[in-house]
Write a protein that holds these residues in place. Structure first.
Motif, PDB file in Angstrom:
ATOM      1  N   ILE A 305      36.109  49.295  33.030  1.00  0.00           N
ATOM      2  CA  ILE A 305      37.443  49.334  33.653  1.00  0.00           C
ATOM      3  C   ILE A 305      37.736  48.003  34.341  1.00  0.00           C
ATOM      4  N   CYS A 306      36.753  47.469  35.072  1.00  0.00           N
ATOM      5  CA  CYS A 306      36.947  46.170  35.722  1.00  0.00           C
ATOM      6  C   CYS A 306      37.181  45.061  34.701  1.00  0.00           C
ATOM      7  N   SER A 307      36.519  45.147  33.563  1.00  0.00           N
ATOM      8  CA  SER A 307      36.732  44.148  32.516  1.00  0.00           C
ATOM      9  C   SER A 307      38.163  44.199  31.998  1.00  0.00           C
ATOM     10  N   GLN A 308      38.698  45.408  31.840  1.00  0.00           N
ATOM     11  CA  GLN A 308      40.090  45.559  31.404  1.00  0.00           C
ATOM     12  C   GLN A 308      41.052  44.949  32.414  1.00  0.00           C
ATOM     13  N   ILE A 309      40.804  45.188  33.684  1.00  0.00           N
ATOM     14  CA  ILE A 309      41.756  44.800  34.724  1.00  0.00           C
ATOM     15  C   ILE A 309      41.632  43.326  35.106  1.00  0.00           C
ATOM     16  N   PHE A 310      40.406  42.807  35.146  1.00  0.00           N
ATOM     17  CA  PHE A 310      40.182  41.461  35.661  1.00  0.00           C
ATOM     18  C   PHE A 310      39.764  40.456  34.587  1.00  0.00           C
ATOM     19  N   LEU A 311      38.825  40.833  33.733  1.00  0.00           N
ATOM     20  CA  LEU A 311      38.280  39.871  32.784  1.00  0.00           C
ATOM     21  C   LEU A 311      39.290  39.507  31.700  1.00  0.00           C
ATOM     22  N   LYS A 312      40.014  40.505  31.190  1.00  0.00           N
ATOM     23  CA  LYS A 312      40.993  40.230  30.138  1.00  0.00           C
ATOM     24  C   LYS A 312      42.055  39.216  30.575  1.00  0.00           C
ATOM     25  N   PRO A 313      42.718  39.424  31.716  1.00  0.00           N
ATOM     26  CA  PRO A 313      43.732  38.434  32.121  1.00  0.00           C
ATOM     27  C   PRO A 313      43.145  37.045  32.363  1.00  0.00           C
ATOM     28  N   LEU A 314      41.948  36.988  32.938  1.00  0.00           N
ATOM     29  CA  LEU A 314      41.318  35.693  33.183  1.00  0.00           C
ATOM     30  C   LEU A 314      41.055  34.958  31.876  1.00  0.00           C
ATOM     31  N   LEU A 315      40.464  35.642  30.909  1.00  0.00           N
ATOM     32  CA  LEU A 315      40.131  34.997  29.648  1.00  0.00           C
ATOM     33  C   LEU A 315      41.371  34.650  28.841  1.00  0.00           C
ATOM     34  N   ALA A 316      42.387  35.495  28.934  1.00  0.00           N
ATOM     35  CA  ALA A 316      43.642  35.178  28.248  1.00  0.00           C
ATOM     36  C   ALA A 316      44.222  33.868  28.782  1.00  0.00           C
ATOM     37  N   LYS A 317      44.203  33.705  30.093  1.00  0.00           N
ATOM     38  CA  LYS A 317      44.756  32.485  30.692  1.00  0.00           C
ATOM     39  C   LYS A 317      43.912  31.275  30.332  1.00  0.00           C
ATOM     40  N   LEU A 318      42.591  31.431  30.365  1.00  0.00           N
ATOM     41  CA  LEU A 318      41.712  30.329  29.984  1.00  0.00           C
ATOM     42  C   LEU A 318      41.876  29.972  28.510  1.00  0.00           C
ATOM     43  N   GLY A 319      42.285  30.930  27.699  1.00  0.00           N
ATOM     44  CA  GLY A 319      42.462  30.702  26.274  1.00  0.00           C
ATOM     45  C   GLY A 319      43.871  30.367  25.855  1.00  0.00           C
TER      46      GLY A 319
END
Length: 401
Positions: A305-319
């Motif tokens: 759940i934390c990966s969905q909420i936090f990791l996805k947006p972070l990696l999208a922005k970095l990418g």
């Protein structure tokens, strides 16, 4: 350290996140990548007036009165142009994709023609000028902007790039995520665990989430609950120039939760440690050199759940990608108790009906229950201190799949 609201934690997590450079890749390696620069066509498509059908290239003037008898003077298959000129009373047998010969201004489909033999045909149906012809440049012309910066290269985009004669493209460097699981109790799938051990599962789900937004995965395996073991794997992540170092478990406050201590000793600047959310309270974030460190909870559901909420947006922005969670409105078919100080993400099933989205929460929400998460297709998002609600009340859900 006080519990940080989810929105504040996310804002701090993605603050300043930007792509770290670009690279040029061949089209065979470009699927799912993000364009780093505008792309212009290197050629015109189609490069000539092309037949859109199998049939006969004719002059409209010759088929004004039907039936019209014409003499076949040649053939134009795809890839082999007829070099002559269609004059009065003449036609050329033509196939899809072939250049329309000079003199002809329409293509009669073969179903509307009778073959009379001896090199003659009879046109029996009218065809307007320009019919069944793809005009030169119909799709795009040389120099046209065909794709802009930030476009994800999906199958259609890749085909367009190829048609525009680009053998390679400049794309955003895909973020690299190093994943480190921690815990003496963990063994890889396929092992024979002892009575006090479990199978490590989090890394596989987190890796799938990482890859879903185009990032690369460096799975560094399982670190034992020793500072030297954790330090060794963090060193590998730093040596690989990982954009994000994700640790699984060991980031809480127990005597054997060593991740925070190790990362701090290595120079990590801690941003936050605890989040006002359920599941996922012990979420850690800090910076270690050029890498961002995200300490996910050890409980599988909380980790995902934390990966969905936090990791996805972070990696999208970095990418270099745009990303927003899929949030929808629904109606509860079950009463729910009042919430406490943490934002709650309640696993549930959402069903599309003629009356809208009907949402059923699972009765048991233990953060170790992966089967419930696998069955759920959404999470009901409940604000801190939300009051008790009855069945039929509206709710907000974050779609999980």
């Amino acid at each position: 350290m006080a519990l940080l609201p989810v929105a504040d934690a996310l804002a701090r997590l993605i603050d300043g996140a930007e792509p770290r450079g670009t690279e040029t890749v061949g089209l065979g390696q470009a699927s799912g990548r993000v364009l780093a620069a505008p792309l212009h066509a290197l050629r015109t498509q189609p490069p000539f007036d092309a037949s859109a059908m199998d049939g006969y290239a004719v002059r409209v003037a010759d088929i004004a009165a039907l039936p019209a008898r014409l003499t076949v003077i040649g053939e134009a298959p795809a890839g082999k142009q007829f070099t002559g000129t269609v004059a009065q009373g003449q036609t050329v047998r033509i196939f899809t994709g072939a250049p329309v010969p000079a003199g002809a201004d329409t293509v009669v489909i073969q179903e509307n023609v009778n073959d009379l033999g001896n090199g003659e045909i009879e046109v029996i149906e009218p065809t307007a000028a320009g019919r069944n012809i793809r005009a030169r440049g119909l799709d795009f012309k040389q120099g046209d902007l065909i794709l802009d910066t930030g476009r994800v290269l999906d199958p259609a985009a890749l085909s367009l790039v190829a048609a525009a004669n680009h053998p390679s493209v400049e794309v955003v460097r895909a973020p690299l995520v190093a994943i480190i699981a921690t815990g003496d109790e963990l063994l890889p799938p396929g092992s024979n665990p002892g009575p006090d051990q479990i199978i490590a599962s989090n890394a596989y789900g987190v890796a799938a989430i990482v890859q879903s937004v185009g990032a690369r995965v460096l799975d560094l395996g399982i670190a034992a609950d020793r500072t030297d073991a954790i330090s060794a794997l963090v060193a590998k992540a730093l040596a690989a120039d990982a954009d994000v170092i994700v640790t699984l478990g060991g980031a809480s406050v127990g005597d054997h939760d060593l991740v925070h201590r190790v990362l701090t000793d290595l120079g990590m600047s801690l941003d936050f440690w605890k989040i006002a959310m359920r599941p996922g309270k012990p979420l850690m974030f800090g910076r270690l050199g050029a890498s961002r460190c995200v300490g996910l909870p050890g409980n599988p559901v909380a980790s995902l759940i934390c990966s969905q909420i936090f990791l996805k947006p972070l990696l999208a922005k970095l990418g270099g990608r745009s990303y927003a969670p899929d949030i929808r409105s629904g109606v509860l078919d079950t009463a729910m108790a009042a919430n406490d100080l943490r934002q709650d993400f309640v696993r549930a099933i959402a069903r599309e009906t003629s009356e809208g989205l009907i949402v059923t929460p699972y009765l048991i929400q233990d953060s170790s229950m992966l089967r419930t998460l696998a069955d759920a297709n959404c999470a009901i998002v409940r604000a801190p201190f939300a009051p008790a609600v009855e069945a039929g009340s509206s709710c907000q859900v974050m779609m999980l799949r």
